[in-house]
Design an enzyme around this catalytic site. Structure first.
Site, short mmCIF file in Angstrom:
data_model
loop_
_atom_site.label_atom_id
_atom_site.label_comp_id
_atom_site.label_asym_id
_atom_site.label_seq_id
_atom_site.Cartn_x
_atom_site.Cartn_y
_atom_site.Cartn_z
N LEU A 12 0.84 -1.21 0.00
CA LEU A 12 0.00 0.00 0.00
C LEU A 12 0.87 1.26 0.00
O LEU A 12 1.61 1.50 0.96
CB LEU A 12 -0.90 0.01 1.24
CG LEU A 12 -1.77 -1.24 1.43
CD1 LEU A 12 -2.67 -1.07 2.66
CD2 LEU A 12 -2.60 -1.54 0.19
N ALA A 13 0.78 2.02 -1.07
CA ALA A 13 1.64 3.21 -1.18
C ALA A 13 0.89 4.39 -1.79
O ALA A 13 1.47 5.23 -2.46
CB ALA A 13 2.87 2.88 -2.02
N ARG A 19 2.16 13.78 7.55
CA ARG A 19 3.02 14.16 8.67
C ARG A 19 4.46 14.44 8.23
O ARG A 19 5.26 14.96 8.99
CB ARG A 19 2.99 13.07 9.75
CG ARG A 19 1.73 13.11 10.58
CD ARG A 19 1.54 11.86 11.41
NE ARG A 19 1.07 10.75 10.59
CZ ARG A 19 0.80 9.52 11.07
NH1 ARG A 19 0.97 9.27 12.35
NH2 ARG A 19 0.37 8.58 10.26
N LYS A 26 5.73 10.27 0.70
CA LYS A 26 6.49 9.68 1.80
C LYS A 26 7.34 8.49 1.36
O LYS A 26 8.52 8.39 1.73
CB LYS A 26 5.53 9.26 2.91
CG LYS A 26 6.20 8.52 4.03
CD LYS A 26 5.33 8.41 5.25
CE LYS A 26 4.31 7.30 5.14
NZ LYS A 26 3.59 7.11 6.41
N GLN A 83 -5.14 3.72 -6.98
CA GLN A 83 -6.31 3.96 -6.12
C GLN A 83 -6.70 5.42 -6.38
O GLN A 83 -5.92 6.33 -6.08
CB GLN A 83 -5.92 3.76 -4.65
CG GLN A 83 -7.08 3.96 -3.69
CD GLN A 83 -6.64 3.99 -2.23
OE1 GLN A 83 -5.46 4.17 -1.93
NE2 GLN A 83 -7.59 3.83 -1.33
N ASN A 178 -1.41 -3.77 16.20
CA ASN A 178 -1.49 -4.24 14.83
C ASN A 178 -0.47 -3.44 14.01
O ASN A 178 -0.47 -2.22 14.05
CB ASN A 178 -2.91 -3.96 14.30
CG ASN A 178 -3.00 -4.11 12.79
OD1 ASN A 178 -2.43 -5.03 12.23
ND2 ASN A 178 -3.73 -3.20 12.16
N TYR A 372 44.20 21.71 -10.99
CA TYR A 372 42.91 21.38 -11.60
C TYR A 372 43.19 20.59 -12.87
O TYR A 372 43.87 21.08 -13.78
CB TYR A 372 42.09 22.63 -11.94
CG TYR A 372 40.84 22.26 -12.70
CD1 TYR A 372 39.88 21.44 -12.13
CD2 TYR A 372 40.64 22.68 -14.02
CE1 TYR A 372 38.75 21.05 -12.83
CE2 TYR A 372 39.51 22.30 -14.72
CZ TYR A 372 38.57 21.48 -14.12
OH TYR A 372 37.46 21.08 -14.82
N ASN A 383 54.28 13.60 -14.33
CA ASN A 383 54.25 14.38 -13.10
C ASN A 383 53.62 15.74 -13.41
O ASN A 383 54.15 16.50 -14.21
CB ASN A 383 55.68 14.55 -12.57
CG ASN A 383 55.68 15.10 -11.16
OD1 ASN A 383 54.88 15.99 -10.83
ND2 ASN A 383 56.57 14.60 -10.32
N TYR A 393 38.21 25.50 -20.53
CA TYR A 393 36.96 26.16 -20.93
C TYR A 393 37.29 27.53 -21.48
O TYR A 393 37.95 28.35 -20.82
CB TYR A 393 36.07 26.27 -19.69
CG TYR A 393 34.68 26.81 -19.94
CD1 TYR A 393 33.89 26.28 -20.95
CD2 TYR A 393 34.16 27.84 -19.16
CE1 TYR A 393 32.61 26.76 -21.18
CE2 TYR A 393 32.88 28.32 -19.36
CZ TYR A 393 32.10 27.78 -20.38
OH TYR A 393 30.84 28.25 -20.59
C1 UD1 Z 1 -2.63 1.46 9.84
C2 UD1 Z 1 -3.63 0.56 10.54
C3 UD1 Z 1 -3.30 0.49 12.03
C4 UD1 Z 1 -1.88 0.02 12.22
C5 UD1 Z 1 -0.91 0.91 11.45
C6 UD1 Z 1 0.48 0.32 11.48
C7 UD1 Z 1 -5.69 0.90 9.28
C8 UD1 Z 1 -7.01 1.53 9.27
N1 UD1 Z 1 -4.94 1.12 10.37
O1 UD1 Z 1 -2.78 2.79 10.36
O2 UD1 Z 1 -4.19 -0.40 12.68
O3 UD1 Z 1 -1.54 0.02 13.59
O4 UD1 Z 1 -1.31 0.96 10.05
O5 UD1 Z 1 1.37 1.25 10.93
O6 UD1 Z 1 -5.34 0.18 8.36
N2 UD1 Z 1 -2.67 3.84 2.16
C9 UD1 Z 1 -3.13 3.72 0.87
N3 UD1 Z 1 -4.37 4.24 0.57
C10 UD1 Z 1 -5.13 4.86 1.49
C11 UD1 Z 1 -4.64 4.98 2.81
C12 UD1 Z 1 -3.41 4.44 3.13
O7 UD1 Z 1 -2.47 3.19 0.00
O8 UD1 Z 1 -6.24 5.29 1.13
C13 UD1 Z 1 -1.35 3.29 2.49
C14 UD1 Z 1 -0.38 4.32 3.01
O9 UD1 Z 1 0.38 4.87 1.94
C15 UD1 Z 1 0.49 3.51 3.95
C16 UD1 Z 1 -0.41 2.39 4.42
O10 UD1 Z 1 -1.50 2.35 3.52
O11 UD1 Z 1 1.61 2.95 3.29
C17 UD1 Z 1 -0.89 2.61 5.85
O12 UD1 Z 1 -1.62 3.81 5.90
P1 UD1 Z 1 -1.51 4.81 7.12
O13 UD1 Z 1 -2.39 5.96 6.86
O14 UD1 Z 1 -0.09 5.06 7.45
O15 UD1 Z 1 -2.20 3.91 8.25
P2 UD1 Z 1 -1.98 4.07 9.78
O16 UD1 Z 1 -2.70 5.27 10.26
O17 UD1 Z 1 -0.54 3.97 10.08
CA CA Z 2 1.54 4.27 9.01
#
Ligand code: UD1
Ligand code: CA
Length: 461
Positions: A12-13, A19, A26, A83, A178, A372, A383, A393
């Site tokens: 997921l990226a 932040r 990020k 997405q 988690n 240089y 040498n 240049y």
């Molecule tokens: C999520 C978990 C949380 C866990 C934490 C661990 C959920 C709701 N919560 O929260 O329980 O403790 O990870 O770090 O899953 N992303 C997408 N699309 C989106 C939203 C996020 O691709 O619409 C990706 C972000 O880029 C990231 C990852 O999902 O790489 C996690 O998203 P982030 O918003 O960091 O979740 P957390 O608030 O950390």
């Molecule tokens: Ca996170």
């Protein structure tokens, strides 16, 4: 393995990473020389999945380009899916499921911002979740603030995950976190993800809300790992911490393989840098990119090399170099600046306050101080004395200088390019050389000194 039983990793990226307060996504920020996404994909690639799908935002923000750039370093195919809006981790997985081919039966989900992950950690997750509806990685950090908490009933059976912002004070007191990494049976996951709503504090489709329904039959397993393996990077302070840890691990591995490191806390070696056994790294050394250091070389103190090669037995002292090839037994520095395209052949010497660029210094040749050498070729054994400048240049274009084998270019000489000093030739100190010097000739290019007796008398009053 049957064709219908393959495992895909979904990374997921597509999140915004607000932040970080950065224009750059990020997952494209770097720690120890690689992007966060690069670290995650390396771990996922080593975990034993059959394919990788990266969920990216609608961009163009460079994330899909980074995935394409990393693809040929990975052992399995990697693709991306967009997405359209960052509507939550559950929504991202919904998008991914629709894009995965039918033969994928198991889906591992990993966030793109956890650079400390390793292949064995994820392999442990796959193993723990084998034959079950789902498995998830959990950790017990000192402070679980910000993490979803794992909920269990009186028997210890998992009943769900609650997000920090949705948790009751009692739930917040739970310390089992988690970490956002799971493995699922695809057929079981798909309908549960499709049904995810947004009725929560952040108005997002939470992936964590699938844990309750999938765990209802008691068929979910939590695999406990060390927080240091799975910590997410949510701001620049955590990015710096991750870089420190990644470099620490890399240096440990190098030392195990025989590299001498005098002070690991002050030696900064990116994860893709290779250093051979019996090389020594002195304090203040920064090695970046695809730098390679051969056996017996000594690098540092205070040396910063980017994409360089350092040959066997070479010594590079207090030097900055970028895309330079430093041959075996070469001595560089202290205080040299080697710019891109520099090639120093075996036994050459480049000393203090010398700058080179797009230049070859032949075997055993010396440029010992204050010079240089740009767009130039210095022959073996030549040498190039103190204060020599290749005047490369003319204000419009760059021109080449050639100094032949065994030639001697005296102190303070200006070599006005294009110009060639033949093999074995000798250029007198202080010359300005505008015409080629034939082999073994002596060239003197300066005004003759005039002495006027007594003309300075009385100057001091
Ligand atoms: C999520 C978990 C949380 C866990 C934490 C661990 C959920 C709701 N919560 O929260 O329980 O403790 O990870 O770090 O899953 N992303 C997408 N699309 C989106 C939203 C996020 O691709 O619409 C990706 C972000 O880029 C990231 C990852 O999902 O790489 C996690 O998203 P982030 O918003 O960091 O979740 P957390 O608030 O950390
Ligand atoms: Ca996170």
């Amino acid at each position: 393995m049957a064709a219908h039983d393959t495992t895909a990793a979904v990374v997921l990226a597509a999140g915004r990473g607000t932040r970080f307060r950065s224009a750059l996504p990020k997952v494209l920020h770097r720690a120890a020389g690689r992007t966060l996404l690069g670290h995650v994909l390396a771990a996922v690639g080593a975990a034993g999945v059959d394919r990788i799908l990266v969920v990216v935002g609608p961009g163009p923000d460079g994330v899909a380009d980074e995935v394409a750039a990393l693809a040929d370093r990975l052992p399995v195919p990697v693709t991306t899916v967009v997405q359209p809006e960052p509507r939550g981790t559950g929504d991202a997985v919904d998008v991914a499921l629709a894009a995965l081919p039918p033969e994928v039966a198991r889906v591992m989900v990993v966030p793109g911002d956890t650079p400390l992950l390793t292949g064995p950690t994820l392999a442990g997750l796959l193993e723990a979740g084998a034959g079950r509806r789902m498995g998830l990685l959990v950790a017990v950090p000192e402070d679980a603030f910000g993490y979803g908490r794992v909920l269990r009933d009186a028997d210890g059976t998992i009943t769900g995950v609650v997000e920090e912002r949705d948790a009751t004070p009692e739930q917040r007191a739970l310390r089992e976190a988690n970490v956002g990494m799971y493995v699922f049976d695809r057929a079981e996951l798909t309908p549960v993800v499709a049904a995810l709503g947004t009725d929560n504090a952040q108005g997002e489709r939470y992936l964590t809300d699938v844990v309750g329904p999938l765990a209802a039959a008691g068929d979910a397993v939590a695999h406990v790992v060390d927080m240091a393996e799975v910590a997410g990077v949510n701001d620049r302070a955590q990015l710096a911490d991750a870089g420190v840890e990644l470099r620490r691990r890399h240096l440990r591995a190098l030392m195990r393989d025989g590299v001498g490191v005098v002070d690991p806390a002050h030696t900064y070696v990116d994860v893709d840098v290779a250093v051979a056994a019996d090389a020594t790294l002195l304090p203040g050394t920064i090695l970046e990119g695809a730098t390679r250091v051969a056996a017996g070389a000594v690098v540092g103190p205070n040396t910063h090399l980017t994409d360089c090669e350092v040959g066997e037995g070479a010594h590079v002292h207090s030097t900055r170099a970028d895309r330079a090839r430093i041959g075996a037994d070469v001595e560089v520095g202290p205080f040299a600046h080697l710019r891109p395209g520099t090639v120093l052949e075996v036994g050459a010497r480049v000393g203090a306050f010398v700058q080179t660029k797009n230049a070859t210094v032949g075997a055993g040749a010396k440029v010992p101080h204050l010079a240089y050498v740009g767009d130039a070729e210095v022959g073996a054994g030549a040498n190039v004395a103190c204060g020599v400048v290749t005047v490369n240049y003319d204000g419009r274009e760059k021109h080449r200088t050639v100094v032949g084998e065994g030639a001697f270019v005296g102190c303070g000489t200006m070599l006005v390019a294009p110009v060639e000093v033949g093999p074995g030739a000798y250029v007198a100190a202080g010359s300005t050389i505008t015409d080629d010097v034939p082999a073994e000739a002596l060239a003197i290019g300066r005004a003759r000194q005039v002495v006027k007796e007594g003309r300075a008398r009385g100057r001091l009053g």
